[in-house]
Design a protein around this motif. Structure first.
Motif, PDB file in Angstrom:
ATOM      1  N   VAL A 102       0.858  -1.185   0.000  1.00 38.65           N
ATOM      2  CA  VAL A 102       0.000   0.000   0.000  1.00 38.65           C
ATOM      3  C   VAL A 102       0.889   1.228   0.000  1.00 38.65           C
ATOM      4  O   VAL A 102       1.826   1.326   0.803  1.00 38.65           O
ATOM      5  CB  VAL A 102      -0.907   0.044   1.251  1.00 38.65           C
ATOM      6  CG1 VAL A 102      -1.618   1.396   1.347  1.00 38.65           C
ATOM      7  CG2 VAL A 102      -1.930  -1.080   1.218  1.00 38.65           C
ATOM      8  N   ALA A 103       0.581   2.171  -0.892  1.00 37.21           N
ATOM      9  CA  ALA A 103       1.244   3.479  -0.854  1.00 37.21           C
ATOM     10  C   ALA A 103       0.265   4.490  -0.295  1.00 37.21           C
ATOM     11  O   ALA A 103      -0.765   4.768  -0.906  1.00 37.21           O
ATOM     12  CB  ALA A 103       1.713   3.892  -2.245  1.00 37.21           C
ATOM     13  N   HIS A 126       6.673 -10.708  -9.221  1.00 41.65           N
ATOM     14  CA  HIS A 126       5.804 -11.096  -8.101  1.00 41.65           C
ATOM     15  C   HIS A 126       4.356 -10.927  -8.548  1.00 41.65           C
ATOM     16  O   HIS A 126       4.072 -10.276  -9.563  1.00 41.65           O
ATOM     17  CB  HIS A 126       6.091 -10.261  -6.840  1.00 41.65           C
ATOM     18  CG  HIS A 126       5.609  -8.844  -6.909  1.00 41.65           C
ATOM     19  ND1 HIS A 126       4.301  -8.486  -6.673  1.00 41.65           N
ATOM     20  CD2 HIS A 126       6.257  -7.689  -7.179  1.00 41.65           C
ATOM     21  CE1 HIS A 126       4.159  -7.188  -6.792  1.00 41.65           C
ATOM     22  NE2 HIS A 126       5.334  -6.670  -7.105  1.00 41.65           N
ATOM     23  N   ASP A 127       3.430 -11.526  -7.811  1.00 44.11           N
ATOM     24  CA  ASP A 127       2.006 -11.383  -8.128  1.00 44.11           C
ATOM     25  C   ASP A 127       1.215 -10.897  -6.913  1.00 44.11           C
ATOM     26  O   ASP A 127       0.052 -11.236  -6.726  1.00 44.11           O
ATOM     27  CB  ASP A 127       1.430 -12.691  -8.671  1.00 44.11           C
ATOM     28  CG  ASP A 127       1.598 -13.853  -7.711  1.00 44.11           C
ATOM     29  OD1 ASP A 127       2.027 -13.629  -6.558  1.00 44.11           O
ATOM     30  OD2 ASP A 127       1.294 -14.989  -8.110  1.00 44.11           O
ATOM     31  N   LYS A 128       1.866 -10.076  -6.095  1.00 41.35           N
ATOM     32  CA  LYS A 128       1.228  -9.536  -4.893  1.00 41.35           C
ATOM     33  C   LYS A 128       0.455  -8.265  -5.255  1.00 41.35           C
ATOM     34  O   LYS A 128       0.893  -7.494  -6.108  1.00 41.35           O
ATOM     35  CB  LYS A 128       2.293  -9.217  -3.841  1.00 41.35           C
ATOM     36  CG  LYS A 128       3.105 -10.435  -3.415  1.00 41.35           C
ATOM     37  CD  LYS A 128       4.258 -10.051  -2.489  1.00 41.35           C
ATOM     38  CE  LYS A 128       5.108 -11.254  -2.133  1.00 41.35           C
ATOM     39  NZ  LYS A 128       6.235 -10.910  -1.230  1.00 41.35           N
ATOM     40  N   PRO A 129      -0.675  -8.030  -4.587  1.00 42.56           N
ATOM     41  CA  PRO A 129      -1.472  -6.841  -4.907  1.00 42.56           C
ATOM     42  C   PRO A 129      -0.795  -5.549  -4.454  1.00 42.56           C
ATOM     43  O   PRO A 129      -0.079  -5.520  -3.457  1.00 42.56           O
ATOM     44  CB  PRO A 129      -2.775  -7.072  -4.138  1.00 42.56           C
ATOM     45  CG  PRO A 129      -2.392  -7.963  -3.008  1.00 42.56           C
ATOM     46  CD  PRO A 129      -1.301  -8.846  -3.533  1.00 42.56           C
ATOM     47  N   SER A 161      -3.869  -1.957 -14.591  1.00 43.26           N
ATOM     48  CA  SER A 161      -4.859  -2.499 -13.651  1.00 43.26           C
ATOM     49  C   SER A 161      -4.204  -3.295 -12.527  1.00 43.26           C
ATOM     50  O   SER A 161      -4.889  -3.681 -11.568  1.00 43.26           O
ATOM     51  CB  SER A 161      -5.864  -3.380 -14.395  1.00 43.26           C
ATOM     52  OG  SER A 161      -5.270  -4.604 -14.800  1.00 43.26           O
ATOM     53  N   LEU A 162      -2.896  -3.541 -12.609  1.00 38.91           N
ATOM     54  CA  LEU A 162      -2.178  -4.197 -11.514  1.00 38.91           C
ATOM     55  C   LEU A 162      -2.135  -3.305 -10.281  1.00 38.91           C
ATOM     56  O   LEU A 162      -1.873  -3.778  -9.174  1.00 38.91           O
ATOM     57  CB  LEU A 162      -0.747  -4.547 -11.949  1.00 38.91           C
ATOM     58  CG  LEU A 162      -0.602  -5.552 -13.094  1.00 38.91           C
ATOM     59  CD1 LEU A 162       0.848  -5.574 -13.593  1.00 38.91           C
ATOM     60  CD2 LEU A 162      -1.042  -6.934 -12.651  1.00 38.91           C
ATOM     61  N   TYR A 179      -7.990  -9.413  -4.609  1.00 40.05           N
ATOM     62  CA  TYR A 179      -7.190  -9.329  -5.837  1.00 40.05           C
ATOM     63  C   TYR A 179      -6.790 -10.719  -6.306  1.00 40.05           C
ATOM     64  O   TYR A 179      -6.348 -11.557  -5.523  1.00 40.05           O
ATOM     65  CB  TYR A 179      -5.931  -8.486  -5.570  1.00 40.05           C
ATOM     66  CG  TYR A 179      -4.949  -8.427  -6.713  1.00 40.05           C
ATOM     67  CD1 TYR A 179      -5.114  -7.525  -7.749  1.00 40.05           C
ATOM     68  CD2 TYR A 179      -3.849  -9.283  -6.751  1.00 40.05           C
ATOM     69  CE1 TYR A 179      -4.207  -7.454  -8.794  1.00 40.05           C
ATOM     70  CE2 TYR A 179      -2.937  -9.220  -7.797  1.00 40.05           C
ATOM     71  CZ  TYR A 179      -3.127  -8.309  -8.816  1.00 40.05           C
ATOM     72  OH  TYR A 179      -2.233  -8.258  -9.843  1.00 40.05           O
ATOM     73  N   ARG A 180      -6.971 -10.967  -7.588  1.00 39.76           N
ATOM     74  CA  ARG A 180      -6.539 -12.227  -8.197  1.00 39.76           C
ATOM     75  C   ARG A 180      -5.514 -11.917  -9.269  1.00 39.76           C
ATOM     76  O   ARG A 180      -5.840 -11.270 -10.275  1.00 39.76           O
ATOM     77  CB  ARG A 180      -7.726 -12.985  -8.800  1.00 39.76           C
ATOM     78  CG  ARG A 180      -8.746 -13.438  -7.768  1.00 39.76           C
ATOM     79  CD  ARG A 180      -8.150 -14.496  -6.828  1.00 39.76           C
ATOM     80  NE  ARG A 180      -9.041 -14.830  -5.731  1.00 39.76           N
ATOM     81  CZ  ARG A 180      -8.980 -14.314  -4.521  1.00 39.76           C
ATOM     82  NH1 ARG A 180      -8.070 -13.384  -4.232  1.00 39.76           N
ATOM     83  NH2 ARG A 180      -9.809 -14.700  -3.570  1.00 39.76           N
TER      84      ARG A 180
END
Length: 197
Positions: A102-103, A126-129, A161-162, A179-180
Motif C-alpha cells: 500500500v502506498a 511477483h504477483d502480490k497486490p 490495472s495491476l 485481488y486475483r
C-alpha cells in the motif's frame, strides 16, 4: 493476506486527514489480522501507523538502513526491527516479508518504492497486490498521469490495472484481499531504423 507493506511519508503532511487515514488503515489491518511491514521510522505517517498498530495489539515490523536509523529516528518499540546495510536490502526485505503493498501519501521515497514494486509486478517478478490509498485525492494527479501514459502507448491498460486504488482504508484492504493476479506479458514495439546510405 497476512502482512501488508505500507509505504508512507516521514512527514505527517499538510492536513490532519493523512494522519487520520494512517490510524484508520492501522485499525483496518489489526481488525483483519494483517501485520504491518514498513520502513521502520518513528516520525511522520510512518510513526503514526506503527504506533496505532501496536496500540491496537497488532504486529509491526520495521526495516531500516543503519545510516537512517538516527536520521529517521528508528522506532525501537516495534514487534520486530531489522537494521540493514542499505536501501536496496531494505526494499528487498520489505517485499519479501509482505503479501501486498500500500502506498499512502508520501514524498519521492514513497513514489520510488511504489514504482519499483509496480515495475516488478509488470515484469512478473511477483504477483502480490499493490494499492494506492488515495486520501483526500492525494493521488488523483498520478492516476491521471498513468491514464496519459496508457493513451501514449507506454503502458497497457491491463498492466495499469495491476495497481488498484481507493479513498478509504477499508475499501482498499478489501480490494487487496480479493485481488486475483493475472499475467500480462510485457510487450515491446520493435522499430527498425532504415539504413542510411
Amino acid at each position: 493476506m497476512k502482512s501488508l507493506c505500507v509505504y508512507c511519508g516521514s512527514s505527517a503532511g499538510a492536513s490532519p486527514v493523512y494522519a487520520d487515514a494512517a490510524r484508520m488503515l492501522a485499525k483496518t489491518m489489526v481488525d483483519e489480522n494483517i501485520s504491518l511491514v514498513y520502513g521502520g521510522g518513528n516520525v511522520g505517517l510512518m510513526g503514526i501507523i506503527a504506533d496505532e498498530v501496536l496500540r491496537l495489539g497488532g504486529e509491526a515490523t520495521g526495516v531500516i538502513p543503519k545510516a537512517l536509523m538516527d536520521k529517521e529516528v528508528g522506532h525501537v518499540g516495534l514487534t520486530h526491527l531489522h537494521i540493514v546495510k542499505d536501501m536496496h536490502e531494505r526494499k528487498a526485505l520489505m517485499a519479501e516479508l509482505s503479501h501486498g503493498f500500500v502506498a499512502m501519501p508520501g514524498g519521492i521515497g514513497t513514489l520510488e518504492e511504489l514504482f519499483e514494486v509496480f515495475t516488478w509486478s509488470q515484469l512478473g517478478f511477483h504477483d502480490k497486490p499493490i494499492g494506492l490509498l488515495n486520501v483526500n485525492g492525494f493521488y488523483d494527479g498520478l492516476i491521471g498521469f498513468l491514464e496519459h501514459v496508457i493513451e501514449e502507448r507506454f503502458l497497457r491498460r491491463e498492466q495499469a490495472s495491476l495497481l488498484v486504488h481507493a479513498a478509504e482504508p477499508l475499501d482498499l484492504v478489501e480490494l487487496l484481499k480479493t485481488y486475483r493476479p493475472q499475467r500480462y506479458e510485457k510487450t515491446f514495439d520493435r522499430v527498425t531504423a532504415s539504413k542510411i546510405i
